[in-house]
Design a protein around this motif. Structure first.
Motif, PDB file in Angstrom:
ATOM      1  N   GLU A 114      58.085  54.110   8.309  1.00  0.00           N
ATOM      2  CA  GLU A 114      57.236  52.618   9.180  1.00  0.00           C
ATOM      3  C   GLU A 114      57.329  51.650   7.522  1.00  0.00           C
ATOM      4  O   GLU A 114      58.078  50.650   8.090  1.00  0.00           O
ATOM      5  CB  GLU A 114      56.638  52.942   9.589  1.00  0.00           C
ATOM      6  N   GLN A 115      56.385  52.181   6.818  1.00  0.00           N
ATOM      7  CA  GLN A 115      56.106  50.955   5.691  1.00  0.00           C
ATOM      8  C   GLN A 115      57.591  51.105   4.867  1.00  0.00           C
ATOM      9  O   GLN A 115      57.998  49.282   4.451  1.00  0.00           O
ATOM     10  CB  GLN A 115      54.827  51.374   5.190  1.00  0.00           C
ATOM     11  N   LEU A 171      59.920  48.545   5.658  1.00  0.00           N
ATOM     12  CA  LEU A 171      59.792  47.068   5.470  1.00  0.00           C
ATOM     13  C   LEU A 171      59.236  46.755   3.962  1.00  0.00           C
ATOM     14  O   LEU A 171      58.697  45.335   4.276  1.00  0.00           O
ATOM     15  CB  LEU A 171      58.935  46.888   6.649  1.00  0.00           C
ATOM     16  N   SER A 217      55.136  44.781   3.556  1.00  0.00           N
ATOM     17  CA  SER A 217      55.088  43.268   5.126  1.00  0.00           C
ATOM     18  C   SER A 217      53.923  43.407   5.634  1.00  0.00           C
ATOM     19  O   SER A 217      53.656  44.383   6.025  1.00  0.00           O
ATOM     20  CB  SER A 217      56.736  43.248   5.887  1.00  0.00           C
ATOM     21  N   GLY A 218      53.209  42.079   5.469  1.00  0.00           N
ATOM     22  CA  GLY A 218      52.195  42.039   6.881  1.00  0.00           C
ATOM     23  C   GLY A 218      52.055  42.416   8.141  1.00  0.00           C
ATOM     24  O   GLY A 218      50.825  43.053   8.288  1.00  0.00           O
ATOM     25  N   SER A 219      52.880  42.549   8.591  1.00  0.00           N
ATOM     26  CA  SER A 219      53.087  43.344   9.964  1.00  0.00           C
ATOM     27  C   SER A 219      53.139  44.810   9.860  1.00  0.00           C
ATOM     28  O   SER A 219      52.910  45.179  11.184  1.00  0.00           O
ATOM     29  CB  SER A 219      55.009  42.848  10.351  1.00  0.00           C
ATOM     30  N   VAL A 220      53.476  45.430   9.185  1.00  0.00           N
ATOM     31  CA  VAL A 220      53.258  46.680   8.718  1.00  0.00           C
ATOM     32  C   VAL A 220      51.546  47.109   9.590  1.00  0.00           C
ATOM     33  O   VAL A 220      50.470  47.093   8.554  1.00  0.00           O
ATOM     34  CB  VAL A 220      53.853  47.288   8.060  1.00  0.00           C
ATOM     35  N   LEU A 221      51.310  48.512  10.154  1.00  0.00           N
ATOM     36  CA  LEU A 221      50.177  48.753  10.490  1.00  0.00           C
ATOM     37  C   LEU A 221      49.580  49.854   9.513  1.00  0.00           C
ATOM     38  O   LEU A 221      50.762  50.085   8.867  1.00  0.00           O
ATOM     39  CB  LEU A 221      50.224  49.370  12.057  1.00  0.00           C
ATOM     40  N   HIS A 280      48.268  51.739   2.659  1.00  0.00           N
ATOM     41  CA  HIS A 280      49.766  51.563   2.825  1.00  0.00           C
ATOM     42  C   HIS A 280      50.237  51.979   1.535  1.00  0.00           C
ATOM     43  O   HIS A 280      49.578  52.501   0.297  1.00  0.00           O
ATOM     44  CB  HIS A 280      49.715  50.245   2.525  1.00  0.00           C
TER      45      HIS A 280
END
Length: 139
Positions: free
Chosen positions: A30-31, A34, A54-58, A91
């Motif tokens: 996912e990371q 994005l 992206s900052g929206s990624v967990l 990350h």
């Protein structure tokens, strides 16, 4: 230097490094989907590609570790090349590619990619590594 071949190599290596059903690998995929490339540094005998996620990624609970069970053969090289993906602070951080005493080619053409020991990945060993929580440890 032909960047298209380099980009194709990086994508193929990341596909292999992040393959598998483990939840950590799913989060890293996912990371990666994005992420963007923050920078590339060529060292003469390899490269470092840094990612911006992206900052929206967990994140992965501030975990830091590395995955490095992929090798490849590039056209015109005598030996294989290896790769390590560094995960820092939960990350994707940096992908390293390296040769064994040969210069990195100006034009990257992938002939073959495999896992250490063959085409099949040592999933049990990988899962054991992914299940260990190592906050703050770079590898």
């Amino acid at each position: 230097m032909g960047i298209e071949g380099q980009i194709q190599l990086e994508q193929a290596v990341m596909d292999r490094l992040l393959a598998g059903s483990h939840p950590t690998l799913a989060r890293l995929r996912e990371q990666f989907a994005l992420s963007s490339v923050r920078g590339r540094e060529f060292t003469g005998c390899g490269f470092f590609t840094s990612f911006r996620v992206s900052g929206s990624v967990l994140l992965l609970e501030n975990r830091s570790f590395r995955i490095g069970d992929v090798e490849a053969r590039l056209r015109g090289m005598q030996s294989t090349v290896g790769f390590v993906q560094f995960i820092s602070g939960g990350h994707l951080d940096m992908l390293e590619g390296y040769t064994y005493n040969e210069p990195w080619p100006d034009e990257v053409v992938v002939e073959e990619i495999w896992y250490h020991g063959g085409q099949a990945r040592d999933v049990a060993s990988l899962n054991r590594m992914l299940d260990v929580n190592t906050p703050g440890d770079r590898g």
